[in-house]
Design an enzyme around this catalytic site. Structure first.
Site, PDB file in Angstrom:
ATOM      1  N   GLN A 173       0.869  -1.184   0.000  1.00  0.00           N
ATOM      2  CA  GLN A 173       0.000   0.000   0.000  1.00  0.00           C
ATOM      3  C   GLN A 173       0.903   1.230   0.000  1.00  0.00           C
ATOM      4  OE1 GLN A 173      -1.818   0.507   3.837  1.00  0.00           O
ATOM      5  NE2 GLN A 173      -3.653   1.480   3.020  1.00  0.00           N
TER       6      GLN A 173
ATOM      7  N   SER B  11       0.917   6.826   2.261  1.00  0.00           N
ATOM      8  CA  SER B  11       1.557   7.854   3.087  1.00  0.00           C
ATOM      9  C   SER B  11       2.701   8.546   2.348  1.00  0.00           C
ATOM     10  CB  SER B  11       2.120   7.235   4.361  1.00  0.00           C
ATOM     11  OG  SER B  11       1.117   6.553   5.066  1.00  0.00           O
TER      12      SER B  11
ATOM     13  N   SER C 255       4.540  -0.809   3.673  1.00  0.00           N
ATOM     14  CA  SER C 255       4.870  -2.128   4.233  1.00  0.00           C
ATOM     15  C   SER C 255       5.055  -3.145   3.121  1.00  0.00           C
ATOM     16  CB  SER C 255       3.744  -2.618   5.150  1.00  0.00           C
ATOM     17  OG  SER C 255       3.653  -1.780   6.276  1.00  0.00           O
TER      18      SER C 255
ATOM     19  N   GLU D  77      -9.726  -1.910   6.546  1.00  0.00           N
ATOM     20  CA  GLU D  77      -8.484  -1.988   7.308  1.00  0.00           C
ATOM     21  C   GLU D  77      -8.771  -1.882   8.802  1.00  0.00           C
ATOM     22  OE1 GLU D  77      -5.697   1.045   6.135  1.00  0.00           O
ATOM     23  OE2 GLU D  77      -4.007  -0.115   6.912  1.00  0.00           O
TER      24      GLU D  77
ATOM     25  N   GLU E  55      -5.532   8.395  17.735  1.00  0.00           N
ATOM     26  CA  GLU E  55      -6.080   9.741  17.998  1.00  0.00           C
ATOM     27  C   GLU E  55      -7.056  10.112  16.882  1.00  0.00           C
ATOM     28  OE1 GLU E  55      -2.734   9.056  18.278  1.00  0.00           O
ATOM     29  OE2 GLU E  55      -2.992   8.887  20.443  1.00  0.00           O
TER      30      GLU E  55
HETATM   31  C1  LIG Z   1       4.341  -0.413  11.029  1.00  0.00           C
HETATM   32  C2  LIG Z   1       3.749   0.576  10.093  1.00  0.00           C
HETATM   33  C3  LIG Z   1       3.320   0.170   8.852  1.00  0.00           C
HETATM   34  C4  LIG Z   1       2.805   1.093   7.954  1.00  0.00           C
HETATM   35  N1  LIG Z   1       2.445   0.655   6.711  1.00  0.00           N
HETATM   36  C5  LIG Z   1       2.011   1.542   5.809  1.00  0.00           C
HETATM   37  C6  LIG Z   1       1.721   1.135   4.472  1.00  0.00           C
HETATM   38  O1  LIG Z   1       1.832  -0.040   4.138  1.00  0.00           O
HETATM   39  N2  LIG Z   1       1.327   2.061   3.585  1.00  0.00           N
HETATM   40  C7  LIG Z   1       1.182   3.375   3.913  1.00  0.00           C
HETATM   41  O2  LIG Z   1       0.807   4.150   3.068  1.00  0.00           O
HETATM   42  N3  LIG Z   1       1.461   3.812   5.166  1.00  0.00           N
HETATM   43  C8  LIG Z   1       1.872   2.923   6.113  1.00  0.00           C
HETATM   44  N4  LIG Z   1       2.181   3.344   7.391  1.00  0.00           N
HETATM   45  C9  LIG Z   1       2.070   4.768   7.705  1.00  0.00           C
HETATM   46  C10 LIG Z   1       0.871   5.107   8.593  1.00  0.00           C
HETATM   47  O3  LIG Z   1      -0.290   5.069   7.840  1.00  0.00           O
HETATM   48  C11 LIG Z   1       1.140   6.484   9.199  1.00  0.00           C
HETATM   49  O4  LIG Z   1       2.220   6.331  10.078  1.00  0.00           O
HETATM   50  C12 LIG Z   1      -0.053   7.030   9.938  1.00  0.00           C
HETATM   51  O5  LIG Z   1      -1.071   7.391   9.052  1.00  0.00           O
HETATM   52  C13 LIG Z   1       0.331   8.246  10.787  1.00  0.00           C
HETATM   53  O6  LIG Z   1       1.002   9.198  10.036  1.00  0.00           O
HETATM   54  P1  LIG Z   1       2.434   9.768  10.491  1.00  0.00           P
HETATM   55  O7  LIG Z   1       3.293   8.625  10.832  1.00  0.00           O
HETATM   56  O8  LIG Z   1       2.885  10.705   9.474  1.00  0.00           O
HETATM   57  O9  LIG Z   1       2.154  10.519  11.840  1.00  0.00           O
HETATM   58  P2  LIG Z   1       1.576  12.012  12.022  1.00  0.00           P
HETATM   59  O10 LIG Z   1       0.386  12.178  11.181  1.00  0.00           O
HETATM   60  O11 LIG Z   1       2.677  12.977  11.882  1.00  0.00           O
HETATM   61  O12 LIG Z   1       1.127  11.943  13.515  1.00  0.00           O
HETATM   62  C14 LIG Z   1       2.038  12.036  14.630  1.00  0.00           C
HETATM   63  C15 LIG Z   1       1.245  12.078  15.905  1.00  0.00           C
HETATM   64  O13 LIG Z   1       0.343  13.191  15.888  1.00  0.00           O
HETATM   65  C16 LIG Z   1      -0.972  12.783  16.093  1.00  0.00           C
HETATM   66  N5  LIG Z   1      -1.902  13.573  15.284  1.00  0.00           N
HETATM   67  C17 LIG Z   1      -1.782  13.926  13.979  1.00  0.00           C
HETATM   68  N6  LIG Z   1      -2.862  14.604  13.579  1.00  0.00           N
HETATM   69  C18 LIG Z   1      -3.692  14.683  14.636  1.00  0.00           C
HETATM   70  C19 LIG Z   1      -4.988  15.233  14.844  1.00  0.00           C
HETATM   71  N7  LIG Z   1      -5.678  15.852  13.874  1.00  0.00           N
HETATM   72  N8  LIG Z   1      -5.548  15.072  16.054  1.00  0.00           N
HETATM   73  C20 LIG Z   1      -4.884  14.438  17.050  1.00  0.00           C
HETATM   74  N9  LIG Z   1      -3.675  13.913  16.917  1.00  0.00           N
HETATM   75  C21 LIG Z   1      -3.086  14.018  15.724  1.00  0.00           C
HETATM   76  C22 LIG Z   1      -1.006  11.335  15.644  1.00  0.00           C
HETATM   77  O14 LIG Z   1      -2.053  10.637  16.257  1.00  0.00           O
HETATM   78  C23 LIG Z   1       0.372  10.861  16.080  1.00  0.00           C
HETATM   79  O15 LIG Z   1       0.292  10.479  17.415  1.00  0.00           O
HETATM   80  C24 LIG Z   1       2.698   2.446   8.322  1.00  0.00           C
HETATM   81  C25 LIG Z   1       3.110   2.849   9.588  1.00  0.00           C
HETATM   82  C26 LIG Z   1       3.633   1.942  10.473  1.00  0.00           C
HETATM   83  C27 LIG Z   1       4.082   2.411  11.805  1.00  0.00           C
END
Ligand SMILES: Cc1cc2nc3c(=O)[nH]c(=O)nc-3n(C[C@H](O)[C@H](O)[C@H](O)COP(=O)(O)OP(=O)(O)OC[C@H]3O[C@@H](n4cnc5c(N)ncnc54)[C@H](O)[C@@H]3O)c2cc1C
Lengths: 385, 342
Positions: free
Chosen positions: A126, A129, A161, A243, A370
């Protein structure tokens, strides 16, 4: 309400059990995120399952499935986890993309993409992100431009992933100049297409479990767009429903882990800490509650219901129960909890540590918890944005 | 395997909800409290006329012959309304106990009268003074006493609608029954329906907090737009969401009367009481000082939740039943719907 399996369901369970018992690899396979070898061993397992007709039991027969309903799918999953069968390397394809494809794809698209997905010949990652678009997925910048009967893709994807070894990506792109939820498309691209650079990223556990993808003028047939131009966001949200909802984490996974945890606790006999016994009971109750809630949800879906924002409550519940369960296991292990699979003394127990590290990602991926709480508050409870 | 309710079940639950919404509103309950009435006779007779007191009674006793699933939905609705009348204890626990001993007992023929129940596990008997009779447990045997035959001493509960009594009596004469299994069933139903009431309470606490959070403004915005407030209520809703199916499954398997069904009932009791605790405290927090006042209903819900959590077996009792199940029978994905002997 009738919480008894029908005769047919019982027979199906026995049939699945017999096949799995005969075919599940005797020794655990090397991890699919660790090495190409581990990845290919899991692909081979997918092929074996496909040959037996067990890789995608809930899909229609024409695409390699058995056309089974959700309850039968749950039974299959129970049998699958019961024998600790290998992790599903093509999970993001068969559990996330496939239901979306079946809902939004054309007959030709389904015929092209579903059978090789079912057999493990094509393994999917997928690619949604981006460095600047995590929780705020509508902020993605990667672009798609139509050029005749081709699509040209550009952009930078991350955290994908399995992408380090997988064959295909399903990515979210936007028409240049479009904003937020408008102008998005879900497009499939081969990860080895000219213009795609795959940079593996090491996870907390040291495995190259995800990758960063750079797309530079990657050309794919327009056929590879799912749904209409601009329908991408709508389609993505349907996928996200699967999902978070029920397909990604079947309850059997947690029931199996909770049973193992209870056995571990009871094996400690009189030395066992009663305070941990309460945590073990809690872990088991959580797994049962998740199971019952998913059965209830499945019954509702079978009679025509849809997965709504309550999918978000599932995601919070399974991710939190998983962490609690594994923390309890580590507490039972005491000072041996920190030993990894490389330590001779951790021959049997390192699964708990691996599982714990894995569980820590649960509240982050598939939409952070969150974000799920925001969805519950706004869309289930109706609180103002 | 089918987890859905029948149309009849949903209709009955809807009837109960509507009846309570119309006859047991906050204003009506408060008026009753001001008059120091133990029971609203008009409401109670409507409840009886609607058939809600007949759900669990066998057809032989003139009842509807329905099961625990049907009654659990009614108990949920009663919790949502923090109903003062002893519908759950009388029609959900006491009457089925008496009917199991003697389905043609004359006390069962007049549905407008209530029965009180005194199991060994509960030190006080609710609504003993207004009951037609008390069913009392002594060493597993069942004794029937009329309120006039025992000494009742009121024990004030924090919940102003709960009328608790210490009952002093002698277990003399022949008991109605010596079958101790009947009291295990009563305990199961008591715990199960207390759990069902708890999820009703929890949902009501969330609902009134949501309504308040939409209208109360601070810093120029509705407080419900703040994430800290949203997440409090979202967490409570998650707890309710994962308690209900456990209650419904526990109700569906109640008649198994085995290690598995009892653990499920205990599981339901534990998590439903926790959901009610979490939701009522979240609701209090969301209401601010208003929530701490007598004027807002939060405290009624919080008090009922506190009372129900400890009655029909507190968390310690029920955790032990869960632990026993885990110790004595295998667990795992294939045991999700296990029953003894299968
Ligand atoms: C093990 C793993 C596998 C993954 N696999 C995939 C994949 O296969 N394909 C893919 O596309 N993505 C994948 N991801 C990415 C995943 O979808 C993102 O990590 C997730 O959407 C969060 O985005 P970010 O990491 O940029 O965190 P951010 O969006 O930067 O968030 C950081 C923190 O801020 C908080 N936050 C952000 N916005 C808000 C809000 N509006 N209100 C309250 N809190 C908020 C979040 O809850 C989090 O605690 C994977 C991530 C992990 C850890």
């Amino acid at each position: 309400m009738d919480l008894n399996y029908t005769k047919a369901q019982q027979n199906f369970r026995l049939e699945a059990r017999a096949w799995l018992t005969a075919h599940v690899p005797a020794a655990p396979l090397p991890h699919f995120d660790a090495t190409r070898e581990g990845f290919e061993a899991h692909r081979a397992w997918e092929r074996t399952m496909h040959q037996g007709g067990w890789s995608v039991v809930s899909w229609p027969e024409e695409y390699g499935g058995r056309g089974l309903d959700l309850i039968e799918w749950l039974i299959f999953e129970e049998e699958y986890y019961r024998v600790a069968a290998p992790g599903r390397v093509n999970q993001n394809g068969i559990c996330l993309l496939a239901p979306t494809l079946m809902e939004f794809g054309t007959a030709e698209q389904k015929a092209r993409f579903l059978p090789p997905m079912a057999s493990g010949e094509e393994i999917w990652a997928q690619a949604w992100s981006e460095p600047q678009a995590g929780s705020d997925l509508a902020h993605i910048r990667a672009t798609v431009i139509q050029d005749g009967d081709q699509l040209v893709l550009n952009g930078h994807k991350i955290w994908s992933s399995r992408a380090a070894f997988a064959d295909w990506g399903f990515g979210l792109f936007r028409t240049p100049g479009s904003e937020r939820h408008k102008g998005m498309s879900l497009v499939f691209f081969p990860l080895n297409a000219p213009g795609v650079t795959v940079n593996p990223i090491r996870k907390m556990d040291g495995h190259i479990g995800f990758a960063e993808l750079f797309l530079e003028n990657v050309r794919v047939p327009a056929f590879n767009r799912l749904g209409d131009d601009g329908q991408g966001w709508h389609i993505c949200m349907a996928t996200a429903g699967f999902e978070r909802g029920l397909l990604l984490r079947s309850p059997a996974r947690y029931q199996q882990a909770a049973a193992k945890l209870a056995a571990h606790y009871h094996a400690q006999g009189n030395d066992a800490d009663p305070a941990l016994g309460l945590e073990v009971a809690r872990a088991w109750m959580n797994a049962e509650a998740y199971m019952l809630t998913i059965y209830a949800m499945s019954s509702r879906l079978l009679s025509g219901g849809k997965i709504g924002p309550e999918a978000s409550t599932n995601k919070i519940f399974w991710s939190e129960l998983d962490i609690h369960l594994h923390r309890t296991a580590l507490a039972l292990l005491g000072a041996r909890a920190e030993l990894t699979s490389a330590a001779a003394e951790a021959a049997r127990d390192h699964d708990w540590l691996d599982g714990y590290i894995f569980s820590l990602a649960g509240p982050i991926y598939a939409g952070s918890n969150e974000i799920q709480r925001n969805i519950i508050a706004e869309r289930m409870l109706g609180l103002p944005r | 395997m089918d987890f859905r309710f029948t149309d009849d079940q949903l209709m009955m639950a809807e009837t109960a909800r509507k009846l309570f919404a119309a006859t047991a509103s906050s204003a009506q309950l408060r008026a009753m409290l001001a008059k120091e009435e133990a029971r609203d006779e008009a409401r109670w007779s409507t409840i009886a006329e609607t058939g809600l007191t007949m759900i669990l009674l066998p057809e032989m006793a003139g009842g509807l012959g329905l099961g625990e699933v049907d009654f659990a939905l009614t108990a949920e609705a009663a919790g949502y309304a923090w109903l003062p009348e002893p519908l759950v204890e009388s029609a959900g626990i006491a009457a089925p106990l008496l009917a199991a001993i003697n389905p043609s007992h004359e006390l069962l023929s007049n549905t407008a009268r209530s029965l009180a129940i005194g199991p060994a596990i509960n030190p006080y008997v609710a609504d003993a003074d207004t009951a037609a009779a008390l069913l009392l447990e002594h060493q597993g045997a069942t004794y029937l006493r009329h309120p006039g035959e025992v000494k009742l001493t009121r024990q004030q509960s924090l919940d102003p609608f709960r009328r608790l009594f210490k009952v002093e009596w002698e277990p003399s004469g022949t008991p109605l029954s010596r079958d101790a299994a009947l009291w295990r069933d009563a305990l199961d139903r008591g715990a199960l329906f207390a759990a069902a009431q708890c999820t009703g309470i929890a949902q009501r606490a969330i609902d009134i907090a949501v309504e308040y959070a939409k209208t109360r403004e601070q810093f120029g915005k509705p407080i419900g737009s703040y994430q800290a407030v949203k997440h409090l209520l979202a967490n409570a809703q998650v707890a309710v969401q994962f308690a209900k199916p456990v209650i419904h499954a526990a109700a569906a398997s109640c008649a198994q009367r085995d290690l598995f069904s009892r653990a499920r009932i205990s599981h339901a009791k534990i998590i439903a009481a926790e959901a009610a605790d979490l939701a009522t405290r979240a609701s209090l927090q969301v209401h601010g000082a208003m929530g701490y006042s007598w004027e807002v209903d939060v405290h009624f819900l919080l008090k009922r939740a506190l009372a129900l959590s400890a009655t029909w077996g507190g968390p310690g009792f029920h955790r032990n039943r869960v632990l026993t199940r885990l110790r004595e029978a295998p667990a795992g994905p294939e045991y999700g719907f296990a029953r003894a002997g299968v």
